[in-house]
Design a protein around this motif. Structure first.
Motif, PDB file in Angstrom:
ATOM      1  N   ASP A 115       0.809  -1.227   0.000  1.00 53.66           N
ATOM      2  CA  ASP A 115       0.000   0.000   0.000  1.00 53.66           C
ATOM      3  C   ASP A 115       0.837   1.269   0.000  1.00 53.66           C
ATOM      4  O   ASP A 115       0.427   2.296  -0.553  1.00 53.66           O
ATOM      5  N   ARG A 116       2.007   1.210   0.648  1.00 50.04           N
ATOM      6  CA  ARG A 116       2.838   2.412   0.737  1.00 50.04           C
ATOM      7  C   ARG A 116       4.279   2.016   1.001  1.00 50.04           C
ATOM      8  O   ARG A 116       4.569   0.893   1.447  1.00 50.04           O
ATOM      9  N   LEU A 117       5.181   2.944   0.716  1.00 52.03           N
ATOM     10  CA  LEU A 117       6.592   2.763   1.025  1.00 52.03           C
ATOM     11  C   LEU A 117       6.972   3.738   2.128  1.00 52.03           C
ATOM     12  O   LEU A 117       6.614   4.916   2.057  1.00 52.03           O
ATOM     13  N   PRO A 118       7.679   3.281   3.165  1.00 57.17           N
ATOM     14  CA  PRO A 118       8.061   4.187   4.253  1.00 57.17           C
ATOM     15  C   PRO A 118       9.068   5.221   3.786  1.00 57.17           C
ATOM     16  O   PRO A 118       9.914   4.935   2.931  1.00 57.17           O
ATOM     17  N   ARG A 119       8.967   6.426   4.366  1.00 58.12           N
ATOM     18  CA  ARG A 119       9.823   7.523   3.933  1.00 58.12           C
ATOM     19  C   ARG A 119      10.473   8.225   5.122  1.00 58.12           C
ATOM     20  O   ARG A 119       9.962   8.186   6.240  1.00 58.12           O
ATOM     21  N   THR A 120      11.577   8.893   4.825  1.00 56.58           N
ATOM     22  CA  THR A 120      12.208   9.756   5.812  1.00 56.58           C
ATOM     23  C   THR A 120      11.481  11.097   5.798  1.00 56.58           C
ATOM     24  O   THR A 120      10.628  11.357   4.942  1.00 56.58           O
ATOM     25  N   ALA A 121      11.849  11.976   6.734  1.00 52.90           N
ATOM     26  CA  ALA A 121      11.226  13.303   6.795  1.00 52.90           C
ATOM     27  C   ALA A 121      11.498  14.109   5.538  1.00 52.90           C
ATOM     28  O   ALA A 121      10.713  14.974   5.158  1.00 52.90           O
ATOM     29  N   ALA A 122      12.614  13.806   4.849  1.00 49.84           N
ATOM     30  CA  ALA A 122      12.969  14.536   3.634  1.00 49.84           C
ATOM     31  C   ALA A 122      12.288  13.979   2.390  1.00 49.84           C
ATOM     32  O   ALA A 122      12.472  14.501   1.294  1.00 49.84           O
ATOM     33  N   GLY A 123      11.506  12.914   2.565  1.00 48.38           N
ATOM     34  CA  GLY A 123      10.782  12.356   1.431  1.00 48.38           C
ATOM     35  C   GLY A 123      11.472  11.200   0.740  1.00 48.38           C
ATOM     36  O   GLY A 123      10.962  10.660  -0.236  1.00 48.38           O
ATOM     37  N   LYS A 124      12.646  10.784   1.217  1.00 49.23           N
ATOM     38  CA  LYS A 124      13.330   9.648   0.618  1.00 49.23           C
ATOM     39  C   LYS A 124      12.655   8.348   1.029  1.00 49.23           C
ATOM     40  O   LYS A 124      12.193   8.210   2.161  1.00 49.23           O
ATOM     41  N   ILE A 125      12.635   7.379   0.112  1.00 42.33           N
ATOM     42  CA  ILE A 125      12.201   6.036   0.481  1.00 42.33           C
ATOM     43  C   ILE A 125      13.255   5.448   1.410  1.00 42.33           C
ATOM     44  O   ILE A 125      14.444   5.467   1.105  1.00 42.33           O
ATOM     45  N   SER A 126      12.812   4.935   2.552  1.00 43.92           N
ATOM     46  CA  SER A 126      13.733   4.341   3.513  1.00 43.92           C
ATOM     47  C   SER A 126      13.679   2.822   3.384  1.00 43.92           C
ATOM     48  O   SER A 126      12.728   2.183   3.832  1.00 43.92           O
ATOM     49  N   LYS A 127      14.697   2.261   2.753  1.00 41.55           N
ATOM     50  CA  LYS A 127      14.735   0.806   2.596  1.00 41.55           C
ATOM     51  C   LYS A 127      14.984   0.117   3.942  1.00 41.55           C
ATOM     52  O   LYS A 127      14.528  -1.003   4.165  1.00 41.55           O
ATOM     53  N   LYS A 128      15.673   0.817   4.815  1.00 40.92           N
ATOM     54  CA  LYS A 128      15.898   0.259   6.152  1.00 40.92           C
ATOM     55  C   LYS A 128      14.570   0.082   6.878  1.00 40.92           C
ATOM     56  O   LYS A 128      14.290  -0.988   7.449  1.00 40.92           O
ATOM     57  N   LEU A 129      13.719   1.123   6.848  1.00 38.60           N
ATOM     58  CA  LEU A 129      12.405   1.015   7.481  1.00 38.60           C
ATOM     59  C   LEU A 129      11.523   0.005   6.770  1.00 38.60           C
ATOM     60  O   LEU A 129      10.747  -0.716   7.397  1.00 38.60           O
ATOM     61  N   LEU A 130      11.645  -0.074   5.445  1.00 41.43           N
ATOM     62  CA  LEU A 130      10.864  -1.039   4.672  1.00 41.43           C
ATOM     63  C   LEU A 130      11.189  -2.454   5.117  1.00 41.43           C
ATOM     64  O   LEU A 130      10.285  -3.263   5.387  1.00 41.43           O
ATOM     65  N   ILE A 131      12.468  -2.767   5.199  1.00 42.01           N
ATOM     66  CA  ILE A 131      12.881  -4.116   5.606  1.00 42.01           C
ATOM     67  C   ILE A 131      12.451  -4.405   7.036  1.00 42.01           C
ATOM     68  O   ILE A 131      11.990  -5.504   7.358  1.00 42.01           O
ATOM     69  N   GLU A 132      12.576  -3.396   7.926  1.00 39.38           N
ATOM     70  CA  GLU A 132      12.146  -3.588   9.312  1.00 39.38           C
ATOM     71  C   GLU A 132      10.654  -3.875   9.397  1.00 39.38           C
ATOM     72  O   GLU A 132      10.213  -4.761  10.141  1.00 39.38           O
ATOM     73  N   GLU A 133       9.849  -3.124   8.627  1.00 37.17           N
ATOM     74  CA  GLU A 133       8.404  -3.335   8.635  1.00 37.17           C
ATOM     75  C   GLU A 133       8.047  -4.717   8.114  1.00 37.17           C
ATOM     76  O   GLU A 133       7.185  -5.409   8.668  1.00 37.17           O
ATOM     77  N   LEU A 134       8.713  -5.146   7.052  1.00 36.02           N
ATOM     78  CA  LEU A 134       8.418  -6.453   6.467  1.00 36.02           C
ATOM     79  C   LEU A 134       8.840  -7.576   7.406  1.00 36.02           C
ATOM     80  O   LEU A 134       8.135  -8.590   7.525  1.00 36.02           O
ATOM     81  N   ASN A 135       9.982  -7.394   8.074  1.00 36.89           N
ATOM     82  CA  ASN A 135      10.424  -8.402   9.034  1.00 36.89           C
ATOM     83  C   ASN A 135       9.452  -8.527  10.197  1.00 36.89           C
ATOM     84  O   ASN A 135       9.150  -9.631  10.663  1.00 36.89           O
ATOM     85  N   LYS A 136       8.929  -7.380  10.680  1.00 39.41           N
ATOM     86  CA  LYS A 136       7.943  -7.412  11.757  1.00 39.41           C
ATOM     87  C   LYS A 136       6.671  -8.121  11.310  1.00 39.41           C
ATOM     88  O   LYS A 136       6.075  -8.911  12.049  1.00 39.41           O
ATOM     89  N   ARG A 137       6.261  -7.847  10.061  1.00 32.35           N
ATOM     90  CA  ARG A 137       5.043  -8.449   9.529  1.00 32.35           C
ATOM     91  C   ARG A 137       5.202  -9.975   9.426  1.00 32.35           C
ATOM     92  O   ARG A 137       4.307 -10.726   9.798  1.00 32.35           O
ATOM     93  N   GLU A 138       6.383 -10.418   8.927  1.00 35.69           N
ATOM     94  CA  GLU A 138       6.624 -11.849   8.787  1.00 35.69           C
ATOM     95  C   GLU A 138       6.715 -12.533  10.142  1.00 35.69           C
ATOM     96  O   GLU A 138       6.224 -13.638  10.341  1.00 35.69           O
ATOM     97  N   THR A 139       7.331 -11.821  11.125  1.00 37.73           N
ATOM     98  CA  THR A 139       7.431 -12.386  12.479  1.00 37.73           C
ATOM     99  C   THR A 139       6.041 -12.553  13.087  1.00 37.73           C
ATOM    100  O   THR A 139       5.741 -13.558  13.723  1.00 37.73           O
ATOM    101  N   THR A 140       5.184 -11.561  12.889  1.00 42.75           N
ATOM    102  CA  THR A 140       3.825 -11.611  13.418  1.00 42.75           C
ATOM    103  C   THR A 140       3.043 -12.776  12.809  1.00 42.75           C
ATOM    104  O   THR A 140       2.343 -13.522  13.502  1.00 42.75           O
ATOM    105  N   VAL A 141       3.170 -12.945  11.488  1.00 45.01           N
ATOM    106  CA  VAL A 141       2.473 -14.027  10.803  1.00 45.01           C
ATOM    107  C   VAL A 141       2.959 -15.378  11.302  1.00 45.01           C
ATOM    108  O   VAL A 141       2.181 -16.300  11.562  1.00 45.01           O
ATOM    109  N   THR A 142       4.292 -15.525  11.449  1.00 47.56           N
ATOM    110  CA  THR A 142       4.872 -16.782  11.916  1.00 47.56           C
ATOM    111  C   THR A 142       4.417 -17.094  13.325  1.00 47.56           C
ATOM    112  O   THR A 142       4.066 -18.236  13.661  1.00 47.56           O
ATOM    113  N   THR A 143       4.394 -16.078  14.191  1.00 48.57           N
ATOM    114  CA  THR A 143       4.002 -16.281  15.578  1.00 48.57           C
ATOM    115  C   THR A 143       2.542 -16.701  15.698  1.00 48.57           C
ATOM    116  O   THR A 143       2.173 -17.575  16.482  1.00 48.57           O
ATOM    117  N   ASN A 144       1.697 -16.063  14.868  1.00 52.09           N
ATOM    118  CA  ASN A 144       0.270 -16.369  14.924  1.00 52.09           C
ATOM    119  C   ASN A 144      -0.018 -17.747  14.315  1.00 52.09           C
ATOM    120  O   ASN A 144      -1.014 -18.350  14.585  1.00 52.09           O
TER     121      ASN A 144
END
Length: 297
Positions: free
Chosen positions: A268-297
């Motif tokens: 739905d969206r790509l995470p960004r820094t305050a300056a408007g850059k796409i943050s791949k670090k935040l993207l990977i962190e969000e995806l890892n959290k999502r996968e961890t949540t799915v695995t745990t459930n």
């Protein structure tokens, strides 16, 4: 630095706390903004907006913060009848590169070195200096380049070599006329079977697809290949296109080692820094959290 130059020349500055598209367009009209700087992803959106927004009285746009492909730069310039330039800079360096906007500058170029600045492009593996049109890491030396990081000798030693060259971590090249072009960040390279795959090139191709609003390409771990290029894509609303179709669009235009073997994932969206850059670090962190949540459930 851009703000300081504006203040020095007596120009009025309208600053936004965060880059917001609708607010930005509103401010352009209300304050009669003539010159502006914006992140490259908004250039892509400007090309795909229908109906096309009225940017008058805007005359000059600087794109900076990440790589913008020349095709998008040319399209923004043509569709909105404005002068478009790409700018390059780092906190660690002041005005080391620039363009004379009264003279022709190649599309995609961030300009030529300023006075009293030394620049070289080196092989990312060997450190050997490279010639024109050979892609490598940009290194700078001069009085406007930082002497180091405060109270952090390890970071200083990692960035500045024994000869005083500051290693930017940015990848690019220069042409026969001394114009420089930025192509990617070393940390964004994807390592596939010994090849370096430039994520910025794949992202630019993805954004040329008429259904794609924006995209980020990252490497996903693979036991045999090291990493596989995977694209996370935001679509324009209501576009009837599949992930396989978007992957084929890119794969049909690139060398074998650059193909999106990690697949395409719609989000739905790509995470960004305050300056408007796409943050791949935040993207990977969000995806890892999502996968961890799915695995745990």
């Amino acid at each position: 630095m851009v703000h300081l130059l504006c203040l020095n020349s007596g120009a009025k500055i309208v600053a936004l706390l965060r880059f917001n598209e609708q607010l930005f367009l509103k401010v352009l009209r209300e304050y009669n903004v003539v010159n502006t700087i914006m992140p490259p992803y908004f250039g892509v959106r400007l090309c795909k907006m229908n109906p096309r927004p009225d940017l008058s009285p805007l005359k000059f746009i600087m794109f900076g913060g990440s790589v913008m492909d020349p095709a998008t730069q040319a399209e923004v310039q043509s569709k909105y009848n404005v002068t478009v330039a790409q700018v390059y800079g780092m906190t660690e360096m002041l005005m080391t590169m620039g363009c004379d906007y009264t003279k022709p500058t190649p599309l995609g170029s961030v300009g030529q070195p300023r006075r009293n600045v030394e620049v070289k492009v080196v092989d990312t593996q060997t450190g050997q200096a490279l010639g024109p049109r050979q892609e490598g890491e940009l290194c700078f030396r001069g009085p406007m380049v930082t002497r180091g990081y405060y109270d952090d000798p390890a970071a200083t030693a990692a960035a500045i070599d024994a000869d005083g060259w500051f290693h930017t971590g940015d990848v690019g090249y220069y042409d026969d006329d001394g114009f420089f072009f930025i192509t990617d960040r070393i940390k964004d390279f994807i390592k596939y079977k010994g090849h370096h795959v430039p994520s910025a090139q794949l992202e630019a191709l993805l954004c040329r697809h008429p259904a794609v609003l924006e995209a980020a390409v990252v490497g996903v771990p693979d036991p045999l290949a090291a990493e596989l290029p995977r694209a996370y894509v935001v679509l324009k609303p209501g576009e009837p296109v599949s992930e396989d179709q978007v992957a084929h669009f890119v794969d049909s235009q690139v060398s074998d080692h650059k193909k999106l073997r990690g697949g395409v994932v719609f989000i739905d969206r790509l995470p960004r820094t305050a300056a408007g850059k796409i943050s791949k670090k935040l993207l990977i962190e969000e995806l890892n959290k999502r996968e961890t949540t799915v695995t745990t459930n």
